[in-house]
Design an enzyme around this catalytic site. Sequence first.
Site, short mmCIF file in Angstrom:
data_model
loop_
_atom_site.label_atom_id
_atom_site.label_comp_id
_atom_site.label_asym_id
_atom_site.label_seq_id
_atom_site.Cartn_x
_atom_site.Cartn_y
_atom_site.Cartn_z
CG MET A 30 42.17 39.40 40.89
SD MET A 30 42.79 39.90 42.48
CE MET A 30 41.33 40.54 43.24
CB ALA A 32 35.00 34.84 42.05
CG LEU A 33 35.30 34.94 35.74
CD1 LEU A 33 35.47 34.39 34.32
CD2 LEU A 33 36.07 36.25 35.90
CG HIS A 34 30.68 39.43 38.72
ND1 HIS A 34 30.72 40.54 37.91
CD2 HIS A 34 31.62 39.64 39.68
CE1 HIS A 34 31.61 41.40 38.38
NE2 HIS A 34 32.19 40.87 39.45
CG HIS A 37 34.60 39.49 36.14
ND1 HIS A 37 34.06 38.87 37.23
CD2 HIS A 37 35.66 40.20 36.59
CE1 HIS A 37 34.75 39.19 38.30
NE2 HIS A 37 35.73 39.99 37.95
N GLY A 147 37.32 47.62 34.36
CA GLY A 147 36.02 48.14 34.76
C GLY A 147 36.13 49.49 35.45
CD GLN A 153 42.19 47.46 39.10
OE1 GLN A 153 42.60 46.86 40.09
NE2 GLN A 153 41.28 46.95 38.29
CB SER A 185 31.79 43.09 43.83
OG SER A 185 32.92 42.67 44.56
P1 AMP Z 1 38.50 41.67 39.59
O1 AMP Z 1 38.34 40.24 39.22
O2 AMP Z 1 37.65 42.11 40.73
O3 AMP Z 1 39.94 42.09 39.70
O4 AMP Z 1 37.93 42.47 38.34
C1 AMP Z 1 38.44 42.27 37.06
C2 AMP Z 1 37.96 43.40 36.17
O5 AMP Z 1 36.54 43.39 36.12
C3 AMP Z 1 38.39 44.77 36.70
O6 AMP Z 1 38.81 45.58 35.62
C4 AMP Z 1 37.13 45.28 37.34
O7 AMP Z 1 37.04 46.69 37.37
C5 AMP Z 1 36.06 44.69 36.41
N1 AMP Z 1 34.78 44.63 37.11
C6 AMP Z 1 34.54 44.15 38.36
N2 AMP Z 1 33.24 44.31 38.69
C7 AMP Z 1 32.65 44.90 37.63
C8 AMP Z 1 31.31 45.34 37.36
N3 AMP Z 1 30.34 45.21 38.25
N4 AMP Z 1 31.06 45.91 36.16
C9 AMP Z 1 32.06 46.06 35.24
N5 AMP Z 1 33.33 45.67 35.43
C10 AMP Z 1 33.63 45.10 36.61
#
Ligand code: AMP
Length: 281
Positions: A30, A32-34, A37, A147, A153, A185
């Site tokens: 979604m 706001a990458l870190h 991701h 993740g 999920q 996050s």
């Molecule tokens: P999101 O953008 O929050 O929907 O996350 C996208 C994907 O990145 C999902 O599969 C999350 O589980 C994974 N993800 C989010 N935070 C982390 C993290 N700290 N370490 C590894 N994967 C992550």
Amino acid sequence: MHIFKEIEPLKVFLKQKKAVQQTIGLVPTMGALHAGHLSLITASKSQNHVTVCSLYVNPTQFNNASDLEKYPRTLPQDIALLEKAGCEVLFSPADHEMYGQPGQLKFDFGQLDKILEGQFRPGHFSGVALVVSKLFHIVQPDNAYFGKKDFQQLRIVSLLAEELKFGIRLHGVATLREPDGLAMSSRNARLNAADRQKATIFFSSLRMAKEALKANIALTEVRKRVHQAFESAPGTRLEYFEAADHENLTLFENVKEPSRTVLLIAGFVGAVRLIDNMMID
Ligand code: AMP
């Protein structure tokens, strides 16, 4: 990096890659990458010829309008990070491209989507399953990366992929943490400096619980300690702390097999809702 906002040109592009036996890895996000991701992107790049990162803030998985509105959106920065990580394709559709009409289709995963996140965010996993199904159909990847940070999920998506015979290999990637243990996050960006400090309570509670359970302290007592930790930390609020079977997420009243047990936690620091989890062994 090739950037697509529309489904059809993306499909044409991927068809050409598949025609010459190139494998496709999908990383749904979604934005706001870190670095968390990006570890999914790295995993995909190591196993596929082409990595597609999807970046879409999916409205149907938000059961709270203000959470959707406040969700961080940082597209130019995300594009720069993906370029640097060597991601080949970005799919970043608008709402009208993903939902021609408001999403009507509902998913029911039985008990699995009624507990934990499902209990506190009704309809959340139905929205997740809807958007992931759409992405799987559009991209038809060989591999998809999720993740372990979003542990429930991952289980929901595994069930979805299995039941609907998507034929996609799913990979769960370890949670990336900040040096003080806080799980990375997109929501962390919404924490002010004081709340950012307080947010370590999720990791410290999980670690404390893990050590106590390994020392054979009863789950009821451990639960009490976690609740107490939150009660004595102003500005934090615990929503749930549970121990569950790591495969089917059946909730435990006591921990009999530590090596099969995952601890899951969710709550608020100020107005920001955070989740985390940890395997006992
Ligand atoms: P999101 O953008 O929050 O929907 O996350 C996208 C994907 O990145 C999902 O599969 C999350 O589980 C994974 N993800 C989010 N935070 C982390 C993290 N700290 N370490 C590894 N994967 C992550």
